[in-house]
Design an enzyme around this catalytic site. Structure first.
Site, PDB file in Angstrom:
ATOM      1  N   LEU A  74       3.599  12.837   3.748  1.00  0.00           N
ATOM      2  CA  LEU A  74       3.130  14.030   4.428  1.00  0.00           C
ATOM      3  C   LEU A  74       1.777  14.035   4.587  1.00  0.00           C
ATOM      4  CD1 LEU A  74       4.947  17.380   4.559  1.00  0.00           C
ATOM      5  CD2 LEU A  74       2.457  17.220   4.064  1.00  0.00           C
ATOM      6  N   GLY A  75       1.308  14.377   5.903  1.00  0.00           N
ATOM      7  CA  GLY A  75      -0.191  14.346   5.935  1.00  0.00           C
ATOM      8  C   GLY A  75      -0.517  15.441   6.925  1.00  0.00           C
ATOM      9  N   PRO A 109       1.222   8.670   1.607  1.00  0.00           N
ATOM     10  CA  PRO A 109       1.919   9.844   1.578  1.00  0.00           C
ATOM     11  C   PRO A 109       3.044   9.915   2.501  1.00  0.00           C
ATOM     12  CG  PRO A 109      -0.517  10.050   1.124  1.00  0.00           C
ATOM     13  CD  PRO A 109      -0.246   8.712   1.711  1.00  0.00           C
ATOM     14  N   GLY A 111      -2.483  16.189  10.714  1.00  0.00           N
ATOM     15  CA  GLY A 111      -3.006  15.628  11.857  1.00  0.00           C
ATOM     16  C   GLY A 111      -3.941  16.398  12.718  1.00  0.00           C
ATOM     17  N   VAL A 150       0.921  -1.246   0.003  1.00  0.00           N
ATOM     18  CA  VAL A 150      -0.043  -0.018  -0.108  1.00  0.00           C
ATOM     19  C   VAL A 150       0.928   1.298   0.102  1.00  0.00           C
ATOM     20  CG1 VAL A 150      -1.668   1.119   1.268  1.00  0.00           C
ATOM     21  CG2 VAL A 150      -1.783  -1.147   1.077  1.00  0.00           C
ATOM     22  N   TYR A 210      -9.588  11.176  19.727  1.00  0.00           N
ATOM     23  CA  TYR A 210      -9.678  12.736  19.197  1.00  0.00           C
ATOM     24  C   TYR A 210     -11.285  13.419  19.200  1.00  0.00           C
ATOM     25  CZ  TYR A 210      -4.942  12.002  17.800  1.00  0.00           C
ATOM     26  OH  TYR A 210      -3.465  11.585  17.583  1.00  0.00           O
ATOM     27  N   HIS A 229      -3.882   2.584  19.264  1.00  0.00           N
ATOM     28  CA  HIS A 229      -3.401   3.745  19.701  1.00  0.00           C
ATOM     29  C   HIS A 229      -2.094   3.647  20.835  1.00  0.00           C
ATOM     30  CE1 HIS A 229      -4.893   8.394  19.993  1.00  0.00           C
ATOM     31  NE2 HIS A 229      -3.816   8.224  20.268  1.00  0.00           N
TER      32      HIS A 229
HETATM   33  P1  NAD Z   1       2.752  19.230  16.377  1.00  0.00           P
HETATM   34  O1  NAD Z   1       4.163  18.870  16.607  1.00  0.00           O
HETATM   35  O2  NAD Z   1       2.416  18.805  14.915  1.00  0.00           O
HETATM   36  O3  NAD Z   1       2.510  20.559  16.635  1.00  0.00           O
HETATM   37  C1  NAD Z   1       1.391  21.416  16.503  1.00  0.00           C
HETATM   38  C2  NAD Z   1       1.524  22.848  17.022  1.00  0.00           C
HETATM   39  O4  NAD Z   1       2.622  23.583  16.213  1.00  0.00           O
HETATM   40  C3  NAD Z   1       0.218  23.587  16.580  1.00  0.00           C
HETATM   41  O5  NAD Z   1      -0.585  23.648  17.702  1.00  0.00           O
HETATM   42  C4  NAD Z   1       0.698  24.879  15.959  1.00  0.00           C
HETATM   43  O6  NAD Z   1       0.831  25.614  17.014  1.00  0.00           O
HETATM   44  C5  NAD Z   1       2.399  24.507  15.700  1.00  0.00           C
HETATM   45  N1  NAD Z   1       2.486  24.643  14.190  1.00  0.00           N
HETATM   46  C6  NAD Z   1       2.255  24.183  13.344  1.00  0.00           C
HETATM   47  N2  NAD Z   1       2.778  24.376  12.193  1.00  0.00           N
HETATM   48  C7  NAD Z   1       3.472  25.569  12.361  1.00  0.00           C
HETATM   49  C8  NAD Z   1       4.415  26.442  11.703  1.00  0.00           C
HETATM   50  N3  NAD Z   1       4.652  26.333  10.363  1.00  0.00           N
HETATM   51  N4  NAD Z   1       4.887  27.524  12.582  1.00  0.00           N
HETATM   52  C9  NAD Z   1       4.762  27.738  13.774  1.00  0.00           C
HETATM   53  N5  NAD Z   1       4.164  26.926  14.550  1.00  0.00           N
HETATM   54  C10 NAD Z   1       3.335  25.812  13.824  1.00  0.00           C
HETATM   55  O7  NAD Z   1       2.066  18.365  17.234  1.00  0.00           O
HETATM   56  P2  NAD Z   1       0.790  17.309  17.253  1.00  0.00           P
HETATM   57  O8  NAD Z   1      -0.334  17.888  16.779  1.00  0.00           O
HETATM   58  O9  NAD Z   1       0.430  16.969  18.515  1.00  0.00           O
HETATM   59  O10 NAD Z   1       1.151  16.197  16.346  1.00  0.00           O
HETATM   60  C11 NAD Z   1       0.792  16.039  14.879  1.00  0.00           C
HETATM   61  C12 NAD Z   1      -0.087  14.898  14.850  1.00  0.00           C
HETATM   62  O11 NAD Z   1       0.441  13.768  15.167  1.00  0.00           O
HETATM   63  C13 NAD Z   1      -1.684  15.081  15.626  1.00  0.00           C
HETATM   64  O12 NAD Z   1      -2.491  16.272  15.125  1.00  0.00           O
HETATM   65  C14 NAD Z   1      -2.016  13.757  15.740  1.00  0.00           C
HETATM   66  O13 NAD Z   1      -2.700  13.563  14.427  1.00  0.00           O
HETATM   67  C15 NAD Z   1      -0.848  12.973  15.836  1.00  0.00           C
HETATM   68  N6  NAD Z   1      -0.629  12.689  17.327  1.00  0.00           N
HETATM   69  C16 NAD Z   1      -0.670  11.350  17.483  1.00  0.00           C
HETATM   70  C17 NAD Z   1      -0.274  10.851  18.869  1.00  0.00           C
HETATM   71  C18 NAD Z   1      -0.181   9.365  19.290  1.00  0.00           C
HETATM   72  O14 NAD Z   1      -0.342   9.052  20.420  1.00  0.00           O
HETATM   73  N7  NAD Z   1      -0.295   8.535  18.131  1.00  0.00           N
HETATM   74  C19 NAD Z   1       0.069  11.955  19.963  1.00  0.00           C
HETATM   75  C20 NAD Z   1       0.024  13.250  19.671  1.00  0.00           C
HETATM   76  C21 NAD Z   1      -0.236  13.592  18.011  1.00  0.00           C
END
Ligand code: NAD
Length: 286
Positions: free
Chosen positions: A19-20, A17, A22, A14, A52, A110
């Site tokens: 990059l995606g 991408p 979140g 499969v 979420y 998760h």
């Molecule tokens: P992240 O590291 O993506 O940080 C997000 C924060 O960074 C945002 O709140 C924003 O304020 C800031 N940001 C984003 N782009 C920016 C830019 N270009 N310039 C300045 N600031 C910027 O943190 P995240 O959301 O925790 O992680 C990404 C994704 O990973 C989540 O949305 C989720 O889908 C996943 N995730 C999974 C788990 C897990 O346990 N599997 C845990 C946390 C997150």
């Protein structure tokens, strides 16, 4: 402008991408708009989770965007309260229903707690009957990952773990490479903590490329062939975070960034027994 996002091929063929987008911590009422904006910006991988509590809004955005289903890559995750073989399958159906989909591209356990063996067997069934094109895990440290692989049939296609310049997970990546498990980063920007955007090494490299610190941090991950899923509700940042594929970090810059590894999570310690107990009791409306 349409950005061309490279793909990786998972261990079952499969394509995913590199990059995606979140949606963790995006409130339900903001999620539809954020996902519509992300799809408009060019993202095709959307990463959500039952925990979420915004899968319905993701589903509404997917329906509104009208993008052919086979151009999208949708990931969601099963929460601990629904682990065990039968309850996992029922929870999968509820997630699909909330998302308005008839299959998922990637379905993840998760967390590595509770009856994740029973849950994994349910995911294997869902994978065999095609309702989950790929199945994987999240937050599995190397020992638990090796154990799961040893005692089951299907090797996880991906492991989504906290990975960023301050917590680089190189040994984890080595193990995953050996077993054909795709490394996917969560928190690629360390969730904006630890004075991340003022880090002097990142600021210096960003200046040299006329790029932002976020772009350098994300580029460093995709250059290591790690899937990234940054989150932002701001369209300008969504576009910035996509724009990583027309420059390269030099070996010297990669080496300077390698020096930033602290070897530990600034966000959550999965080995702390109090955290394990706490997480095991967290309930969501799944
Ligand atoms: P992240 O590291 O993506 O940080 C997000 C924060 O960074 C945002 O709140 C924003 O304020 C800031 N940001 C984003 N782009 C920016 C830019 N270009 N310039 C300045 N600031 C910027 O943190 P995240 O959301 O925790 O992680 C990404 C994704 O990973 C989540 O949305 C989720 O889908 C996943 N995730 C999974 C788990 C897990 O346990 N599997 C845990 C946390 C997150």
């Amino acid at each position: 402008m349409t950005v061309k996002i490279p793909h990786v091929t998972l261990n079952n063929g499969v394509r995913m991408p590199l990059l995606g987008f979140g949606v963790y911590q995006i409130p339900e009422e903001q999620t539809q708009q954020a996902v519509e904006d992300a799809l408009e910006a060019g993202y095709r991988l959307i990463d959500t989770a039952a925990a979420y509590e915004n899968e319905r809004a993701v589903g509404r955005a997917i329906a509104a965007a009208g993008i052919p289903r086979d151009e999208l890559f949708i990931t969601t995750k099963l929460w601990i309260q629904d682990y065990g073989r039968d309850s996992a399958e029922r929870a999968f159906d509820r997630s699909l229903d909330r998302l308005g989909l008839d299959h998922l591209d990637l379905y993840l356990l998760h967390q590595p707690y509770g009856d994740y063996y029973g849950a994994w067997r349910a995911l294997e069934d869902l994978n065999r009957d095609g309702r989950a094109r790929a199945i994987g895990v999240s937050n599995f440290y190397p020992d638990r990952l090796a154990d799961l692989i040893t005692h089951n049939e299907v090797v996880p296609a991906a492991n989504q773990i906290e990975t960023h310049v301050l917590f680089q997970r190189t040994a984890d990546q080595d193990l995953m490479r050996r077993h054909g498990v795709q490394h996917e980063s969560w928190g690629p920007l360390a969730q904006g903590g630890q004075d991340f955007f003022d880090n002097p090494v990142l600021v210096d490299i960003a200046r040299a490329h006329d790029r932002s610190v976020a772009q350098i941090a994300l580029r460093w991950l995709v250059q290591r062939e790690i899937v990234v899923i940054p989150k932002s509700v701001r369209p300008a940042r969504m576009a910035e975070n996509l724009d990583l594929f027309d420059f390269r970090l030099t070996d010297d810059e990669m080496a300077r960034i390698a020096e930033l590894d602290t070897g530990r999570s600034p966000v959550f310690d999965h080995h702390d027994p109090d955290n394990v107990t706490w997480l095991g009791g967290v309930r969501f409306d799944t």
